[in-house]
Design a protein around this motif. Structure first.
Motif, mmCIF file in Angstrom:
data_model
loop_
_atom_site.group_PDB
_atom_site.id
_atom_site.type_symbol
_atom_site.label_atom_id
_atom_site.label_comp_id
_atom_site.label_asym_id
_atom_site.label_seq_id
_atom_site.Cartn_x
_atom_site.Cartn_y
_atom_site.Cartn_z
ATOM 1 N N GLY A 61 0.796 -1.219 0.000
ATOM 2 C CA GLY A 61 0.000 0.000 0.000
ATOM 3 C C GLY A 61 0.829 1.269 0.000
ATOM 4 N N VAL A 62 2.009 1.230 -0.626
ATOM 5 C CA VAL A 62 2.916 2.384 -0.554
ATOM 6 C C VAL A 62 3.327 2.887 -1.937
ATOM 7 C CG1 VAL A 62 3.823 1.709 1.706
ATOM 8 C CG2 VAL A 62 4.959 0.871 -0.368
ATOM 9 N N ARG A 63 2.597 2.518 -2.989
ATOM 10 C CA ARG A 63 3.031 2.933 -4.330
ATOM 11 C C ARG A 63 3.117 4.463 -4.428
ATOM 12 N NH1 ARG A 63 0.854 1.313 -10.346
ATOM 13 N NH2 ARG A 63 1.835 -0.679 -9.803
ATOM 14 N N HIS A 64 2.059 5.132 -3.987
ATOM 15 C CA HIS A 64 2.057 6.600 -4.090
ATOM 16 C C HIS A 64 3.166 7.205 -3.227
ATOM 17 C CE1 HIS A 64 0.620 10.691 -4.480
ATOM 18 N NE2 HIS A 64 0.560 10.806 -3.154
ATOM 19 N N ALA A 65 3.368 6.694 -2.013
ATOM 20 C CA ALA A 65 4.406 7.231 -1.125
ATOM 21 C C ALA A 65 5.799 7.036 -1.732
ATOM 22 C CB ALA A 65 4.322 6.546 0.230
ATOM 23 N N LEU A 66 6.019 5.925 -2.417
ATOM 24 C CA LEU A 66 7.313 5.687 -3.069
ATOM 25 C C LEU A 66 7.515 6.634 -4.244
ATOM 26 C CD1 LEU A 66 7.727 1.796 -3.128
ATOM 27 C CD2 LEU A 66 9.234 3.456 -2.015
ATOM 28 N N GLU A 67 6.446 6.824 -5.008
ATOM 29 C CA GLU A 67 6.548 7.758 -6.143
ATOM 30 C C GLU A 67 6.891 9.159 -5.663
ATOM 31 O OE1 GLU A 67 2.765 7.338 -7.977
ATOM 32 O OE2 GLU A 67 3.311 5.530 -9.115
ATOM 33 N N LEU A 68 6.300 9.556 -4.519
ATOM 34 C CA LEU A 68 6.585 10.872 -3.945
ATOM 35 C C LEU A 68 8.044 10.965 -3.506
ATOM 36 C CD1 LEU A 68 4.703 13.299 -3.449
ATOM 37 C CD2 LEU A 68 4.488 12.531 -1.086
ATOM 38 N N LEU A 69 8.531 9.879 -2.883
ATOM 39 C CA LEU A 69 9.917 9.850 -2.423
ATOM 40 C C LEU A 69 10.887 9.942 -3.598
ATOM 41 C CD1 LEU A 69 11.995 9.421 -0.152
ATOM 42 C CD2 LEU A 69 11.631 6.960 -0.397
ATOM 43 N N ARG A 70 10.617 9.219 -4.668
ATOM 44 C CA ARG A 70 11.509 9.245 -5.832
ATOM 45 C C ARG A 70 11.443 10.582 -6.555
ATOM 46 N NH1 ARG A 70 9.737 3.094 -7.317
ATOM 47 N NH2 ARG A 70 11.170 2.082 -5.852
#
Length: 531
Positions: A87-96
């Motif tokens: 459940g972290v796809r969006h959070a990872l995209e934000l981090l990258r």
């Protein structure tokens, strides 16, 4: 308030209204509890009720704390990745985006800079190394199970609810799950037939048609307690049945004695040896005494019947699975399977198996082992003829049976009885019903449509249709046969396979099962290599 799950007067039923469990009162604290019971008793439904996915028929489920649920055989959406499971796809995209310098000030304020480190740690805890961008379609069933477990650990719930967590896992995966639960400090409720995993539990809850019973200690302790308990109940039942038999015997003896005495009295009265008034008085006294004796005897019999009924209610009456197989008479030197320098897979440029050679001769018992993704399923497809090799030769005796995890040899649109007749066309009606009854498909149960069966019922139906005939196959190929069976059925299948005189090729990571069926040789597959 400490984390807990409280079941109060809980009753559960299936979607079609069939009753499963009634009036269950249980409290789960922050400990590891194994949930055991036969197939179909309601274990999975009980977990679903605790997680809020199933509405009870009556009663309440009170949950203090957060829950993470691992379901069986959940299909992943097309295109889903490891990050989606967490459940972290969006959070990872934000981090990258921030790492590339494309994030806004508001985005940067919301970024979890520890996310990737925590993801890696959760995956490592389950012994799995994968990029968050890895597609789930690229992973084996066992690998997906590990990722799902890692996602639960990542969420740090108060309770883990795990439904058969070691199904499809290789030896390393099973060890990772065992190590995870051994170190888990929250609550865990685990539905499992994995006897090794159950041995690290703090308590065992057994579900039966009689209700739910909690036993302190692990699986080994539970079995010991259960044996003592059953021995005591059976002793009480035997004593009550003996008492009832004695009372019935004495009542019969008294009735016969009274009949003889009454007969003698009638003869005397008929001869006129006794004054009429005296004969009448004796008759009245005899009737009064006989009536009182009958009342006392009847009261004692009712008490004895109550004692028998009480003892019987403490024992769950189950028809055992009986796996008794006719002989195959397979000669010791007969070749049943031969693979010579086989390369196979799904893309010629990237074979899953390369230069593989394997021979089974006579009644050998071979375990096919190896890590998830090493090609075990590919090898079984070669044997079944579902897959043709890129190179090399595959030869197998025609009288073999392969049990994949879907038991594809059965037609899901037909009943169990119709499948038996299809696979055993020479069997008479009595033979069909007798064979199915040995596998607990009696009367109307044999008329169930295969497509409606649970996993455990499906495997039993496959065994019944293939092994219940007069001439079983000389080679059995079994793919994870214990995955959907309850422990009682596993032990019955173990006993049957020990008595089977044909050849066995078994894919299984259940070490207790492999030892119980007397495996004689182990063959380990390594990905992209020969045996």
């Amino acid at each position: 308030m400490p984390a807990s799950i409280i079941l109060s007067n809980l009753s559960l039923s299936t979607p079609d209204g069939r009753s499963l469990l009634s009036n269950i009162d249980l409290t789960f604290a922050a400990e590891r509890t194994g949930l055991v019971g036969r197939n179909g008793v309601g274990k999975t439904t009980l977990l679903a009720s605790m997680s809020g996915d199933h509405v009870p028929q009556s009663g309440r489920v009170l949950v203090n704390g957060t829950i993470g649920l691992l379901r069986q055989d959940v299909q992943s959406p097309a295109g889903a990745t490891v990050a989606d499971l967490f459940g972290v796809r969006h959070a990872l995209e934000l981090l990258r985006s921030a790492e590339r310098g494309d994030a806004s000030a508001d985005d940067i304020a919301a970024i979890d800079w520890t996310l990737e480190t925590r993801l890696e740690a959760a995956l490592a805890r389950l012994g799995f190394d994968a990029s968050p961008d890895t597609g789930l379609s690229c992973l084996s069933g066992g690998q997906i199970t590990r990722v799902r477990l890692a996602a639960l650990v990542f969420a740090e719930p108060d309770y883990l609810l795990l439904d058969e967590p070691t199904n499809n896992l290789d030896r390393d995966g099973r060890k990772a799950v065992t190590d995870l639960l051994a170190a888990w400090r929250g609550g865990a409720i685990v539905v499992s037939h994995d006897r090794g995993l159950l041995d690290i539990m703090d308590a065992i809850v057994e579900l039966t048609s009689l209700g739910a019973t909690r036993y302190g200690g692990n699986w080994t302790s539970y079995r010991a307690q259960k044996a003592v308990e059953l021995a005591a109940v059976r002793h009480d039942l035997a004593h009550a049945e003996r008492r009832l038999s004695e009372i019935d015997g004495k009542a019969q003896e008294a009735a016969e004695k009274k009949a003889r005495k009454d007969s003698g009295g009638r003869k005397k009265r008929a001869k006129g040896d006794m004054p009429r008034i005296l004969a009448g008085a004796r008759k009245d006294r005899s009737e009064d005494t006989g009536g009182k004796t009958t009342q006392i005897a009847e009261r004692r019999r009712v008490e004895a019947l109550d004692a028998v009924d009480t003892a019987r209610r403490r024992i769950e009456i189950l028809q055992p699975l009986s796996v008794k197989l006719p002989a195959t008479n397979l000669p010791a030197g007969r070749e049943v399977l031969w693979l010579d320098e086989v390369s196979a897979g799904y893309q010629p440029a990237q074979p899953v198996l390369r230069d593989l050679s394997l021979t089974l001769v006579g009644p050998e018992r071979v375990a096919l082992v190896g890590p998830n993704g090493s090609g075990k399923t590919t090898l079984l497809k070669l044997i079944a003829g579902e897959l043709r090799p890129f190179a090399g030769t595959v030869r197998v005796r025609p009288d073999f049976a392969l049990f994949d995890q879907k038991v594809s040899l059965l037609d899901p649109a037909l009943s169990i009885l119709e499948n038996f007749r299809r696979l055993n066309p020479k069997a008479g009606a009595n033979e069909c019903h007798a064979a199915l009854a040995r596998f607990m498909f009696r009367a109307d149960a044999a008329l169930q449509i295969v497509g409606s069966l649970s996993g455990g019922q499906l495997f039993r139906a496959g065994l019944a249709c293939v092994l219940g005939g007069s001439t079983p196959p000389s080679l059995l190929v079994l793919d994870e046969p214990t995955n959907h069976l309850d422990i009682g059925s596993i032990e019955a299948v173990e006993a049957g396979l020990r008595a089977y005189d044909g050849a066995l090729l078994v894919v299984s990571h259940d070490e207790a099962f492999l030892q119980a069926i007397d495996i004689t040789r182990r063959v380990e597959l390594v990905a992209n290599s020969a045996l």
